[in-house]
Design a protein around this motif. Structure first.
Motif, PDB file in Angstrom:
ATOM      1  N   LEU A 208     -12.297  -5.839  -2.817  1.00 30.03           N
ATOM      2  CA  LEU A 208     -11.484  -7.118  -2.854  1.00 30.03           C
ATOM      3  C   LEU A 208     -10.757  -7.151  -1.691  1.00 30.03           C
ATOM      4  N   LEU A 209     -10.448  -6.096  -0.997  1.00 28.36           N
ATOM      5  CA  LEU A 209      -9.495  -6.400   0.221  1.00 28.36           C
ATOM      6  C   LEU A 209     -10.414  -6.560   1.338  1.00 28.36           C
ATOM      7  N   SER A 210     -11.766  -5.818   1.325  1.00 29.79           N
ATOM      8  CA  SER A 210     -12.739  -6.157   2.193  1.00 29.79           C
ATOM      9  C   SER A 210     -13.080  -7.487   2.349  1.00 29.79           C
ATOM     10  N   ALA A 211     -13.033  -8.241   1.368  1.00 33.42           N
ATOM     11  CA  ALA A 211     -13.762  -9.528   1.170  1.00 33.42           C
ATOM     12  C   ALA A 211     -12.739 -10.587   1.542  1.00 33.42           C
ATOM     13  N   ARG A 212     -11.600 -10.423   1.030  1.00 32.82           N
ATOM     14  CA  ARG A 212     -10.669 -11.539   1.047  1.00 32.82           C
ATOM     15  C   ARG A 212      -9.369 -11.035   1.959  1.00 32.82           C
ATOM     16  N   GLY A 213      -8.943  -9.715   2.311  1.00 34.02           N
ATOM     17  CA  GLY A 213      -7.999  -9.498   2.922  1.00 34.02           C
ATOM     18  C   GLY A 213      -6.562  -9.900   2.213  1.00 34.02           C
ATOM     19  N   PRO A 214      -5.680 -10.296   2.928  1.00 37.83           N
ATOM     20  CA  PRO A 214      -4.286 -10.805   2.456  1.00 37.83           C
ATOM     21  C   PRO A 214      -4.414 -11.931   1.430  1.00 37.83           C
ATOM     22  N   LEU A 215      -5.568 -12.726   1.511  1.00 42.57           N
ATOM     23  CA  LEU A 215      -5.774 -13.828   0.540  1.00 42.57           C
ATOM     24  C   LEU A 215      -5.987 -13.075  -0.850  1.00 42.57           C
ATOM     25  N   ALA A 216      -6.065 -11.920  -0.832  1.00 41.44           N
ATOM     26  CA  ALA A 216      -6.201 -11.194  -2.321  1.00 41.44           C
ATOM     27  C   ALA A 216      -4.814 -10.975  -2.986  1.00 41.44           C
ATOM     28  N   PHE A 217      -3.680 -11.247  -2.157  1.00 48.79           N
ATOM     29  CA  PHE A 217      -2.443 -10.776  -2.647  1.00 48.79           C
ATOM     30  C   PHE A 217      -2.302 -11.174  -4.343  1.00 48.79           C
TER      31      PHE A 217
ATOM     32  N   ALA B 212       5.710  -1.316   0.403  1.00 51.17           N
ATOM     33  CA  ALA B 212       4.452  -1.346  -0.070  1.00 51.17           C
ATOM     34  C   ALA B 212       4.108  -0.398  -1.109  1.00 51.17           C
ATOM     35  N   LEU B 213       3.513  -0.799  -2.151  1.00 50.57           N
ATOM     36  CA  LEU B 213       3.036  -0.019  -3.395  1.00 50.57           C
ATOM     37  C   LEU B 213       1.704   0.406  -2.955  1.00 50.57           C
ATOM     38  N   PRO B 214       1.482   1.685  -3.850  1.00 55.94           N
ATOM     39  CA  PRO B 214       0.150   2.178  -3.374  1.00 55.94           C
ATOM     40  C   PRO B 214      -1.036   1.478  -4.147  1.00 55.94           C
ATOM     41  N   MET B 215      -1.586   0.562  -3.792  1.00 60.60           N
ATOM     42  CA  MET B 215      -2.451  -0.339  -4.421  1.00 60.60           C
ATOM     43  C   MET B 215      -3.836   0.048  -4.749  1.00 60.60           C
ATOM     44  N   PRO B 216      -4.168   0.965  -4.158  1.00 60.09           N
ATOM     45  CA  PRO B 216      -5.471   1.828  -4.764  1.00 60.09           C
ATOM     46  C   PRO B 216      -5.234   2.650  -5.860  1.00 60.09           C
ATOM     47  N   GLY B 217      -3.964   3.262  -6.003  1.00 65.21           N
ATOM     48  CA  GLY B 217      -3.544   3.900  -7.074  1.00 65.21           C
ATOM     49  C   GLY B 217      -3.295   2.833  -8.380  1.00 65.21           C
TER      50      GLY B 217
ATOM     51  N   ALA C 155     -13.037   5.299 -10.876  1.00 66.21           N
ATOM     52  CA  ALA C 155     -13.628   5.396  -9.840  1.00 66.21           C
ATOM     53  C   ALA C 155     -14.045   3.958  -9.402  1.00 66.21           C
ATOM     54  N   ALA C 156     -14.633   2.985 -10.462  1.00 65.07           N
ATOM     55  CA  ALA C 156     -14.888   1.737 -10.101  1.00 65.07           C
ATOM     56  C   ALA C 156     -13.916   0.899  -9.806  1.00 65.07           C
ATOM     57  N   ALA C 157     -12.705   1.213 -10.332  1.00 65.86           N
ATOM     58  CA  ALA C 157     -11.408   0.290  -9.905  1.00 65.86           C
ATOM     59  C   ALA C 157     -11.080   0.486  -8.490  1.00 65.86           C
ATOM     60  N   LEU C 158     -11.385   1.855  -7.970  1.00 64.59           N
ATOM     61  CA  LEU C 158     -10.956   2.108  -6.590  1.00 64.59           C
ATOM     62  C   LEU C 158     -11.921   1.415  -5.864  1.00 64.59           C
ATOM     63  N   GLY C 159     -13.149   1.126  -6.292  1.00 65.54           N
ATOM     64  CA  GLY C 159     -14.124   0.467  -5.279  1.00 65.54           C
ATOM     65  C   GLY C 159     -13.913  -1.260  -5.426  1.00 65.54           C
ATOM     66  N   GLU C 160     -13.325  -1.405  -6.737  1.00 60.05           N
ATOM     67  CA  GLU C 160     -13.051  -2.835  -6.962  1.00 60.05           C
ATOM     68  C   GLU C 160     -11.791  -3.430  -5.750  1.00 60.05           C
ATOM     69  N   TYR C 161     -10.861  -2.392  -5.985  1.00 64.76           N
ATOM     70  CA  TYR C 161      -9.827  -2.788  -4.870  1.00 64.76           C
ATOM     71  C   TYR C 161     -10.408  -2.885  -3.371  1.00 64.76           C
ATOM     72  N   ALA C 162     -11.034  -2.102  -3.033  1.00 67.31           N
ATOM     73  CA  ALA C 162     -11.596  -1.868  -1.575  1.00 67.31           C
ATOM     74  C   ALA C 162     -12.540  -2.998  -1.445  1.00 67.31           C
TER      75      ALA C 162
END
Length: 381
Positions: A43-52, A272-277, A34-41
């Motif tokens: 990361l994407l919230s803070a950096r957007g595509p810069l997080a690629f 596109a891969l299921p990145m949250p998963g 569950a924490a990893a799902l939050g980490e993804y969210a």
């Protein structure tokens, strides 16, 4: 991790209010997942595509973890032979749609397969392909029965490594060796095995294996693993896509008259891969690797042994196969006048997750369960 109640409650918060005996359906997420799902969210919230770059690194980590879990050695391609797929059915369908079928070809499987490992083969009837379904006894059969169903027209054998309804473990190594010696493709639906019992694709002789992550791998729905040997992968027609195209650099999007596709496992990842998963499944698999398959199996068997002993005392008949390798599934026939679905609803109303399948009550504990959970189930029955 250690197995004190405090550590288990922290890692598996579902223990605090429920008894989870339904990992053969959908597992509750561990806390780190569950924490990893939050980490993804975040990361994407803070950096957007810069997080690629971070996202690409996590994809690589998941392939590596998946290769370790499935026993994919470097000789078999290692992480480069592990594709990320949305579910088990998708991986099996890649094979069904990717092979060069001819009228008269034969696929051998069993009559007890979950639809994911049956519908893709039955749909090949339009190509003139015959599907032979070997009879089973509560999901069980001998390797010789599969071998006897094969002949010179057999192109593929596909089995569930563990039967979804009764937990029978397929004699996969013997069937795999037979197929390898005769040039027959051999594959496994491993969704009821990976994460619960040791899986070694090389020892099993598998050309391909597919398994979603939301059951015994403790991940969320929508992200799974699809293994192919390099030799078998080269025989499959890749699905049309863009992410799996051969490109000289990531920003190359020009396409000629004939698309060319990559040779590694990315061959089957069309977009596109299921990145949250990806984030979540990587965390879950690494938890299982940290615990180790021996400890996982030991804890599952401790609960199952109590259920096997206690169920007959309350009128239920366990379906036992007497196998050396024990899966995580225990099915039980209801007493006369009772019904598995009614028992399931009663258990669920008392906070016990379970399933009714094929007329059986199906109980499927995992590493977070303890003997007290078996006692709770027996008391309710």
């Amino acid at each position: 991790m250690d197995f004190t109640r405090e550590s288990l409650d922290r890692e598996f918060p579902s223990r605090l209010g429920t008894v989870q005996m339904n990992h053969a359906a959908v597992s509750p997420l561990p806390a780190r997942t569950a924490a990893a799902l939050g980490e993804y969210a975040a990361l994407l919230s803070a950096r957007g595509p810069l997080a690629f770059p971070e996202l690409e690194a996590r994809v690589k980590r998941l392939r590596e973890a998946g290769a370790l879990l499935l026993g994919v050695t470097e000789e078999l391609g290692g992480a480069s032979s592990v594709s990320l797929v949305p579910n088990t059915t998708y991986g099996l369908s890649l094979v069904a749609q990717g092979m060069d079928w001819r009228a008269g070809d034969v696929v051998v499987t069993t009559e007890s397969e979950f639809p994911a490992n049956l519908a893709p083969w039955l749909d090949l009837a339009r190509h003139g392909v015959e599907v032979r379904r070997v009879p089973t006894r509560d999901g069980a059969y001998a390797a010789g029965e599969i071998l006897a169903a094969c002949d010179g027209r057999t192109r593929l054998v596909s089995l569930s490594l563990v039967a979804y309804h009764t937990g029978f473990v397929a004699p996969a190594a013997e069937v795999g060796a037979f197929c390898r010696a005769r040039g027959i493709a051999f594959g496994l639906d491993a969704i009821q095995a990976a994460g619960a019992i040791p899986v070694d694709v090389g020892a099993l002789g598998a050309d391909f294996l597919s398994a979603d992550g939301h059951k015994w791998m403790l991940g969320p729905e929508g992200c799974g693993l699809f293994f192919t040997t390099p030799e078998f992968r080269a025989r499959l027609r890749p699905p049309s896509g863009w992410l799996n195209l051969k490109r000289s650099h990531p920003s190359q999007y020009a396409l000629g008259e004939r698309p060319e596709y990559v040779d590694d496992a990315g061959r089957f990842e069309i977009g596109a891969l299921p990145m949250p998963g990806v984030f979540a499944l990587d965390a879950s698999i690494r938890l299982l690797l940290e615990i180790g398959s021996e400890a996982v199996g030991r804890r599952i068997r401790a609960v199952l042994s109590l259920l096997e002993e206690g169920l007959p005392k309350v009128g239920w008949e366990p379906v036992l196969h007497g196998q050396e390798v024990r899966s995580g599934i225990l099915a039980a026939r209801p007493p006369a006048g009772s019904d598995a679905r009614r028992a399931m609803r009663h258990l669920e109303s008392n906070g016990v997750a379970c399933s009714a399948r094929a007329g059986f009550l199906r109980l499927s504990p995992h590493v977070a369960n303890e003997p007290d959970d078996a006692v709770r189930v027996l008391d309710l029955l």
